[in-house]
Design an enzyme around this catalytic site. Sequence first.
Site: not given
Length: 392
Positions: A139, A226, A284
């Site tokens: 990420e 997300h 997450d």
Amino acid sequence: MANSTFTLTNACVVTPNGTLCDGVVRVENGRIAFIGKRSELTEAQQLGWAPDAIDAHGGWVLPGFIDLHVHGGFGSDFMDATSDAYNAITKFHMEHGTTAMLATSMTQSREALDRVMVAVDDYMKQGMKYTQLAGVHLEGPFVNPKYKGAQNAEFMIDPQIGWFEDWHARFPGLMKQVSLAPERNNALEAIRWLRAHAVNAAAAHTAATYDEVTRAANAGLNQAVHTFNAMTPIHHRDPGVAGAVLTDDRITAEIIADGIHVHPACIKMLTRSKAPGKLVIITDAMSAAGMPDGQYDLGGLAVTMRHGVCRLTEGDSLAGSTLTMIQAFKNMVNFVGLTVPEVSQLASLNPAQQIGIADVTGSIEVGKQADLVWTDSELNIQRVWVKGSTHM
Ligand SMILES: [Zn+2]
């Protein structure tokens, strides 16, 4: 106790071909050997399987959950890059129903990311006891400081194809997802490189316009990190990243279904916009998941958890969540109004397909690994099996 041959009976078994109540799942040597109704068993099956039968008391038997975006749990983070940390994370999330996950890194230096690649590769080769790591999700650091969220802006840079080539050569197949801001220099070339090497290219922490996301999807962008968090929001004359994610069928949307990161109404809007195969629920989760309120670290940034909600200690940005997959699952049923089989697809089969492991896991089908979650009728976990073994 490990036990890779057993029979689950009296269960509501969720399969891709429908839900079988009064169902039976037979597991032999860690694989699913039979699925059917108890009333249809032969006498030989009834007698032969009785000694190792487990009565599910009418509860759900679901495929194990697959979390494509998880940073840690129970006090440890994948950036810690040790097998002790990885045991803590995978044990915690296995107890909450996750049977496979992508070890997700934070925006950090190339050296720190290199340590994660080495550690995950070693951990996978040693053989994993709890949740199976299916690879790495990077990420960042190829994201936009304007939407940094709880990522460290100091390390944010343009996508580096040279790094991908180096990691791909040293750890073939380990990189499964790279999350980047499609408006950065070299992003389109990076997306083409990733997709040509069977790596998901995901939009994350991005200030892109709707048109920039469309161009990225033309280059192969196939996922959004997300959804609604750390991206340009929808305006009716400027639909932004969120508008592109809702309307472009090439993009699979991740959603943090904790009811804090995204309002349940917006999750409902997303479920109504996306095709059923194009949405995945993620946690997450950060190291604070499963821990008491207090001070934690996320990729080198201080985080304060109050009442289970994590925010950067400096500023107010939401940091990772303390969500578990089973809690996300319950939220999708209770706040968003989906059925258990509908949510099961978002938690298991869709993520399995998205990272190319649906031939071995992600659904309850004969021949697949016995990655199973048994819950009561209120979705409280009773037991979890990874490849037919339980460690609960
Ligand atoms: Zn994350």
